[in-house]
Design a protein around this motif. Structure first.
Motif, PDB file in Angstrom:
ATOM      1  N   ALA A 401      77.834  30.302 -10.848  1.00 51.56           N
ATOM      2  CA  ALA A 401      78.910  30.828 -10.013  1.00 51.56           C
ATOM      3  C   ALA A 401      78.893  30.141  -8.655  1.00 51.56           C
ATOM      4  O   ALA A 401      77.881  29.575  -8.232  1.00 51.56           O
ATOM      5  CB  ALA A 401      78.746  32.339  -9.841  1.00 51.56           C
ATOM      6  N   ASN A 402      80.020  30.218  -7.944  1.00 51.01           N
ATOM      7  CA  ASN A 402      80.085  29.617  -6.608  1.00 51.01           C
ATOM      8  C   ASN A 402      79.212  30.363  -5.608  1.00 51.01           C
ATOM      9  O   ASN A 402      78.746  29.781  -4.624  1.00 51.01           O
ATOM     10  CB  ASN A 402      81.529  29.617  -6.116  1.00 51.01           C
ATOM     11  CG  ASN A 402      82.444  28.853  -7.043  1.00 51.01           C
ATOM     12  OD1 ASN A 402      83.083  29.435  -7.901  1.00 51.01           O
ATOM     13  ND2 ASN A 402      82.504  27.537  -6.887  1.00 51.01           N
ATOM     14  N   SER A 403      79.034  31.656  -5.830  1.00 51.12           N
ATOM     15  CA  SER A 403      78.120  32.435  -4.988  1.00 51.12           C
ATOM     16  C   SER A 403      77.607  33.623  -5.781  1.00 51.12           C
ATOM     17  O   SER A 403      78.246  34.092  -6.729  1.00 51.12           O
ATOM     18  CB  SER A 403      78.817  32.913  -3.694  1.00 51.12           C
ATOM     19  OG  SER A 403      79.965  33.682  -3.981  1.00 51.12           O
ATOM     20  N   ASN A 404      76.426  34.085  -5.402  1.00 48.30           N
ATOM     21  CA  ASN A 404      75.779  35.209  -6.071  1.00 48.30           C
ATOM     22  C   ASN A 404      75.260  36.191  -5.028  1.00 48.30           C
ATOM     23  O   ASN A 404      74.842  35.786  -3.938  1.00 48.30           O
ATOM     24  CB  ASN A 404      74.584  34.740  -6.907  1.00 48.30           C
ATOM     25  CG  ASN A 404      74.984  33.831  -8.049  1.00 48.30           C
ATOM     26  OD1 ASN A 404      75.303  34.275  -9.145  1.00 48.30           O
ATOM     27  ND2 ASN A 404      74.958  32.517  -7.793  1.00 48.30           N
ATOM     28  N   GLN A 405      75.286  37.455  -5.385  1.00 50.21           N
ATOM     29  CA  GLN A 405      74.677  38.477  -4.548  1.00 50.21           C
ATOM     30  C   GLN A 405      73.575  39.154  -5.354  1.00 50.21           C
ATOM     31  O   GLN A 405      73.831  39.763  -6.399  1.00 50.21           O
ATOM     32  CB  GLN A 405      75.714  39.517  -4.113  1.00 50.21           C
ATOM     33  CG  GLN A 405      75.131  40.628  -3.247  1.00 50.21           C
ATOM     34  CD  GLN A 405      76.159  41.690  -2.910  1.00 50.21           C
ATOM     35  OE1 GLN A 405      77.068  41.961  -3.689  1.00 50.21           O
ATOM     36  NE2 GLN A 405      76.024  42.301  -1.753  1.00 50.21           N
ATOM     37  N   PHE A 406      72.349  39.047  -4.857  1.00 51.05           N
ATOM     38  CA  PHE A 406      71.203  39.664  -5.504  1.00 51.05           C
ATOM     39  C   PHE A 406      70.701  40.813  -4.628  1.00 51.05           C
ATOM     40  O   PHE A 406      70.444  40.608  -3.438  1.00 51.05           O
ATOM     41  CB  PHE A 406      70.070  38.649  -5.699  1.00 51.05           C
ATOM     42  CG  PHE A 406      70.438  37.456  -6.542  1.00 51.05           C
ATOM     43  CD1 PHE A 406      70.457  37.542  -7.926  1.00 51.05           C
ATOM     44  CD2 PHE A 406      70.765  36.238  -5.952  1.00 51.05           C
ATOM     45  CE1 PHE A 406      70.790  36.439  -8.701  1.00 51.05           C
ATOM     46  CE2 PHE A 406      71.099  35.131  -6.716  1.00 51.05           C
ATOM     47  CZ  PHE A 406      71.110  35.229  -8.095  1.00 51.05           C
ATOM     48  N   PRO A 472      76.636  24.878  -7.317  1.00 52.85           N
ATOM     49  CA  PRO A 472      77.353  23.951  -8.218  1.00 52.85           C
ATOM     50  C   PRO A 472      78.493  23.198  -7.544  1.00 52.85           C
ATOM     51  O   PRO A 472      78.895  22.125  -8.013  1.00 52.85           O
ATOM     52  CB  PRO A 472      77.885  24.880  -9.320  1.00 52.85           C
ATOM     53  CG  PRO A 472      77.891  26.253  -8.725  1.00 52.85           C
ATOM     54  CD  PRO A 472      76.731  26.274  -7.786  1.00 52.85           C
ATOM     55  N   SER A 473      79.001  23.722  -6.441  1.00 48.96           N
ATOM     56  CA  SER A 473      80.093  23.049  -5.731  1.00 48.96           C
ATOM     57  C   SER A 473      79.643  21.729  -5.114  1.00 48.96           C
ATOM     58  O   SER A 473      80.483  20.885  -4.762  1.00 48.96           O
ATOM     59  CB  SER A 473      80.656  23.958  -4.635  1.00 48.96           C
ATOM     60  OG  SER A 473      81.192  25.148  -5.188  1.00 48.96           O
TER      61      SER A 473
END
Length: 561
Positions: A401-406, A472-473
């Motif tokens: 994903a372009n961003s993740n929140q953990f 990934p960007s």
């Protein structure tokens, strides 16, 4: 002096949604979070509801303390100013009823402050409270604070019922149309009783348009730099994930506003506030009904408004090619999905029950439209093993994903997760310490495989890896341009100005663009920040990672050796 036998003058206050300065202590850089609040939707909705349905001479004024601290566009709010701001609004306003709106349980110290000050300066005023804290801890609200009534769950109708109770005012028609919900109250002996209301959820067609005129919206736009207002098209969620409180606040079914009502609300906001750029939907799952979301999106697209609709929260069970295309055409370019766990076993145990192939297909489909994909994850469930936690991180790596929140799991009272953890003797929880009732600080679940300090370190490493160094960007020129825009145009750099890895990624992107002055500027900034002992403690470990950006930065540093 006003006749205190009548409780007509209502002062509605939204408390700061951040931690109290006295509770923060020595947070590490990993758990600090820049605070840039937006306007509360609760206040304009309550205010409009009261004005429409009151049959008693109530006068209401409201203030959202969160917005009062903005001084400069793009800069995080200095939360240390809130105690003085809070004291000022209580000292400078007269009222018969103080109505407190509180978002999170960890905001509890703000409740202490405002109640004590109100009792000192306005001793005859009634005090009621609504929001997340009283919904989850209604008895505690009244026992620990000198509060008269605590609203549980959805609050509009109960708010007016309690006001009418204070004035011995009976409104038969209102009582029939809107049976009161549950609330906690004190009797003459000071004992707390929880009044169980009729099970009734408001038909959203009966809600008037939110009354935004209680604040200077243009002033908020100017001081914050954000030209965004919240809006809702629905309430509730039909799913029963074991960790979620949605059903406690909004009921176990989804309710929608009539499409025409929502369209008219959007047109009214745009007409009144010419400078607004974005409407941010706060709904849990706006696309649950395909018929409703298609009808709404088609009509809003046809209006061709110069306005971005930020509709973010989606279940992959209710996203398809047609809906994604309509959402993009309506101005939605960020899609947030909550996968939560990458472990098939944990998916079953938390009642999420996502099909991972469906998740993969949905992410692949969204990527084909070149949108920003944000995925939410949770670790530290009761009974979760380190192997299962690693399955979550591995699935996140796979999805790219372009961003993740953990975040770490926070067991909420009233949820299945809380009850199961308590029954299994895995819960370490005390109502006397609610400052930690926050995903960044809680340590309420016991495990023989991990502790919370370990989880926070794992989470931060995953954040550095997937959101920054291995984003990934970074793989394509177009992706790097979008990432640079995400970091700079969205003012992320202003929000976290000491984030060393962020400077490295930005510098690396500029180098790929042959913008060498900017590349050196950001690498040099990182070099200076490493001189700070606490920042070096957090970020030095990443200089040993096998990563192209780290290798490039280390090569840059070699020039100074």
């Amino acid at each position: 002096m006003q006749d205190r036998k009548n409780f007509k003058s209502i002062f509605l206050v939204k408390l700061p949604m951040c931690s109290h300065p006295d509770s923060i202590g020595s947070d590490s850089f990993r758990t600090k979070n820049p605070f840039r609040p937006g306007p509360s939707l609760a206040l304009p909705v309550l205010r409009a509801f009261l004005e429409k349905y009151k049959t008693y001479d109530y006068k209401i004024k409201a203030v959202d303390l969160n917005l009062e601290a903005y001084t400069e566009p793009g800069i995080p709010v200095d939360t240390s100013v809130y105690p003085n701001l809070l004291a000022g609004v209580i000292k400078n306003n007269d009222y018969d009823v103080l109505a407190i709106s509180i978002m999170f349980v960890f905001n509890v110290r703000w409740v202490d402050d405002i109640v004590k000050l109100s009792r000192k300066l306005h001793p005859e005023a009634k005090i009621m409270i609504g929001g997340g804290y009283p919904t989850l801890f209604p008895e505690r609200c009244l026992l620990k604070h000198d509060i008269d009534d605590a609203i549980i769950g959805e609050g509009e109708a109960t708010f007016l019922h309690i006001l009418n109770k204070y004035n011995n005012h009976r409104d038969v028609e209102f009582d029939k149309k809107f049976p009161h919900g549950s609330y906690a109250t004190k009797n003459e002996k000071g004992e707390v009783n929880v009044i169980k209301g009729e099970y009734h959820l408001i038909d959203l067609a009966d809600l008037p348009m939110p009354a935004w005129d209680y604040i200077n919206i243009e002033g908020y736009f100017k001081r914050s730099g954000d030209k965004v207002l919240p809006i809702e098209g629905s309430r509730g969620c039909p799913y029963r994930c074991s960790y979620c409180t949605s059903f406690i606040f909004c009921g176990p079914r989804i309710r929608y506003k009539p499409v025409e009502n929502l369209i008219n609300e959007i047109l009214e906001i745009k007409e009144r506030y010419k400078d607004i750029k974005t409407l941010r939907f706060i709904d849990d799952n706006l696309s649950f009904s395909k018929d409703w979301i298609k009808d709404f999106l088609t009509k809003i697209i046809n209006l061709k408004l110069p306005l971005k609709l930020e509709i973010q929260n989606f279940s992959v069970k209710h996203l398809d090619e047609e809906i994604v295309r309509l959402l993009i055409e309506a101005g939605t370019h960020t899609f947030t999905i909550a996968v939560e766990s990458g472990s098939p076993e944990m998916q079953k145990r938390i009642n999420k029950n996502l099909n991972f192939n469906l998740v993969r297909d949905a992410v692949k489909m969204m990527k084909s439209h070149d949108v920003h994909i944000h995925v939410c994850w949770m670790i530290g469930f009761p009974g979760e093993t380190l192997e299962q936690i690693n399955e979550t991180f591995n699935f996140a790596r796979e999805l790219k994903a372009n961003s993740n929140q953990f975040v770490t799991v926070l067991p909420y009272p009233g949820t299945q997760l809380f009850d199961e953890a308590k029954k299994a003797n895995l819960l370490v929880f005390s109502e006397d310490d609610l400052d930690k009732f926050d995903n960044r600080r809680c340590d309420y679940v016991k495990s023989d495989q991990w502790n919370y300090d370990q989880l926070q370190k794992i989470i931060y490493d995953a954040n550095i890896e997937m959101n920054f160094l291995n984003n990934p960007s970074l793989k394509t020129p177009a992706g790097r341009d979008k990432l640079l825009s995400f970091f700079i145009d969205n003012e992320l750099l202003l929000s976290i100005p000491d984030h060393i890895i962020l400077y490295l990624v930005i510098g690396y992107i500029y180098k790929q663009k042959n913008c060498y002055a900017e590349y050196e500027k950001h690498y040099n900034k990182a070099k200076e920040l490493f001189k700070d002992e606490k920042l070096a403690e957090t970020f030095s470990k990443y200089l040993s990672w096998d990563n192209p950006i780290i290798k490039d930065y280390n090569q840059f540093l070699s020039k100074f050796q």
